[in-house]
Enzyme design. Structure first.
Site, mmCIF file in Angstrom:
data_model
loop_
_atom_site.group_PDB
_atom_site.id
_atom_site.type_symbol
_atom_site.label_atom_id
_atom_site.label_comp_id
_atom_site.label_asym_id
_atom_site.label_seq_id
_atom_site.Cartn_x
_atom_site.Cartn_y
_atom_site.Cartn_z
ATOM 1 N N TYR A 109 18.045 44.330 -2.792
ATOM 2 C CA TYR A 109 19.233 44.861 -2.232
ATOM 3 C C TYR A 109 20.371 44.031 -2.633
ATOM 4 C CZ TYR A 109 22.769 46.025 1.304
ATOM 5 O OH TYR A 109 23.609 46.538 1.848
ATOM 6 N N GLU A 197 27.326 49.046 -2.900
ATOM 7 C CA GLU A 197 25.870 48.739 -2.606
ATOM 8 C C GLU A 197 24.850 49.115 -3.596
ATOM 9 O OE1 GLU A 197 23.885 49.344 1.652
ATOM 10 O OE2 GLU A 197 23.770 51.214 0.662
#
Ligand code: GDP
Ligand code: MN
Length: 386
Positions: A109, A197
């Protein structure tokens, strides 16, 4: 403003973030040809909607051959995709992204977002990337590494290396990771993004790093500097009432309750929503008509309120400053004349020309309830909505 995954990936690629090869299509019949052009054993078919959680909702599927890709695209196009982020009504899929399938070794992530409490961008990374990052953040926040960026300095390579080692990358991978973090931060800054993101950022079997998924939100107040980004806006993904409201410069946010509210000033609008909840009701919307609204805007605002089928009663709460109470009353009377009064309306107003406003409402002969205080108005409207 939000954009689609394929649009975010195109922007990121121009800044040097590696992304998988792929093409978007709107007709299933094009899928097989795209799969053949990509030439990989597996291709991935991904629904393009402005919401995450697609993997779990059936919006990300692997195809073993071009015919399979066409079949999957056919099922996905036109479907209403429900994920934990879309709400129960879901989103209609009108475009899919067909991408090369990758052999993944790890799902990481990586994101950049503005941290409002420190007033700095924060870069976050985690080894626990993939589909459950919200769960990781809630139950094991220590698994998310963070570095704060000094805006005047920008990201310093050692900060990116620190993140890379924190998520367990080896030396060669850290070098690639540092390059990606730098490119990501540069993309974030130069586009006035509010969120960027990559979830997941993957490490492939051959040790490459790629952005497998990308989400990008922009600061609306900076869009005037980016006409190219503004063009990426997809109105089909937005609430139709909110689009209508934005045409009249009304700040309208659609909510789930049944009490419509019309208020001038964001602070008063928030307080009005609070007091409705305190009285046991649920607001159907946030609506700030602005401090200087005219009768025409009041009429439009009222129309938008009433187009929400869930609204069972309306509370109008106005402080007459620049917007005088008599002007408000004229706007409400004009709107009610045009639309009728399908539901009970409670009006509480205070300030400039309040007596004149009240007189106009009274003489209009319309069935409107007036209240003298916010408390009384809230209790009355909640009762009438039942
Ligand atoms: P989201 O669920 O809306 O966030 O959609 P993502 O783009 O993140 O995809 C969800 C999941 O699908 C990823 O976490 C991966 O596990 C899987 N996935 C996506 N693309 C590929 C691929 O090329 N190969 C493999 N094996 N899995 C993939
Ligand atoms: Mn994702």
């Amino acid at each position: 403003m939000k954009i689609h995954e394929f649009q975010a990936k195109a922007i990121l690629a121009t800044h040097g973030v590696p992304v998988p090869r792929g093409e978007t299509i709107t007709k299933a019949s094009e899928a097989a040809a795209v799969a053949r052009r990509l030439g990989t054993k597996v291709v991935v078919v991904k629904a393009q909607i402005h919401a995450g959680g697609r993997g779990k909702g059936g919006g990300v599927k692997l195809a073993r051959n071009p015919e399979d890709a066409e079949k999957l695209a056919k099922n996905m196009l036109g479907m209403t995709l429900v994920t934990h982020q879309t709400g129960p009504e879901g989103r209609k899929v009108s475009r899919v992204l067909v991408e090369e399938g990758l052999q993944m070794q790890r799902e990481l992530y990586l994101s950049v977002v503005l941290d409002r409490s420190s007033g700095k961008p924060v870069v976050m990374a985690s080894a626990a990337g993939g589909m459950d990052i919200e769960e990781v953040a809630a139950s094991t926040p220590e698994k998310i590494a963070k570095v704060y960026i000094e805006p005047g300095v920008g990201i310093v390579p050692f900060q990116a290396r620190q993140l890379g080692f924190a998520i367990g990358l080896d030396g060669a991978q850290v070098n690639k990771f540092v390059q990606i973090v730098g490119a990501l931060y540069e993309a974030y800054l130069s586009t006035d993004a509010s969120l960027l993101e990559l979830n997941p950022l993957v490490v492939t079997a051959s040790g490459d790093l790629l952005a497998l998924d990308a989400k990008m939100n922009f600061d609306d107040n900076a869009l005037y500097r980016h006409p190219d980004i503004k063009e990426l806006r997809d109105l089909a993904e937005e609430d139709p009432l909110e689009i209508e409201a934005s045409k009249f410069s009304l700040n309208y946010i659609h909510l789930d309750g049944n009490i419509g509210c019309m208020v001038n000033g964001a602070g008063l609008a928030m307080a009005t929503m609070d007091i409705i909840k305190l009285a046991g009701g649920e607001p159907a919307n946030f609506l700030d008509v602005g401090g200087g609204a005219n009768a025409e805007q009041i009429r439009n605002a009222f129309k938008i309120l009433m187009s929400d089928k869930n609204v069972k009663a309306v509370l109008i709460n106005i402080f007459g400053g620049i917007l005088r109470c008599d002007v408000l009353a004229q706007g409400v009377i004009a709107a009610v004349k045009e639309l009728g009064v399908p539901v009970p309306i409670v009006i509480r107003m205070e300030g400039t020309n309040v007596d004149e406003g009240k007189r106009l409402l009274k003489e209009s002969g319309m069935k409107l309830t007036t209240a003298d205080s916010m408390d009384e108005a809230a209790i009355t409207v909640v009762k009438l909505a039942h």
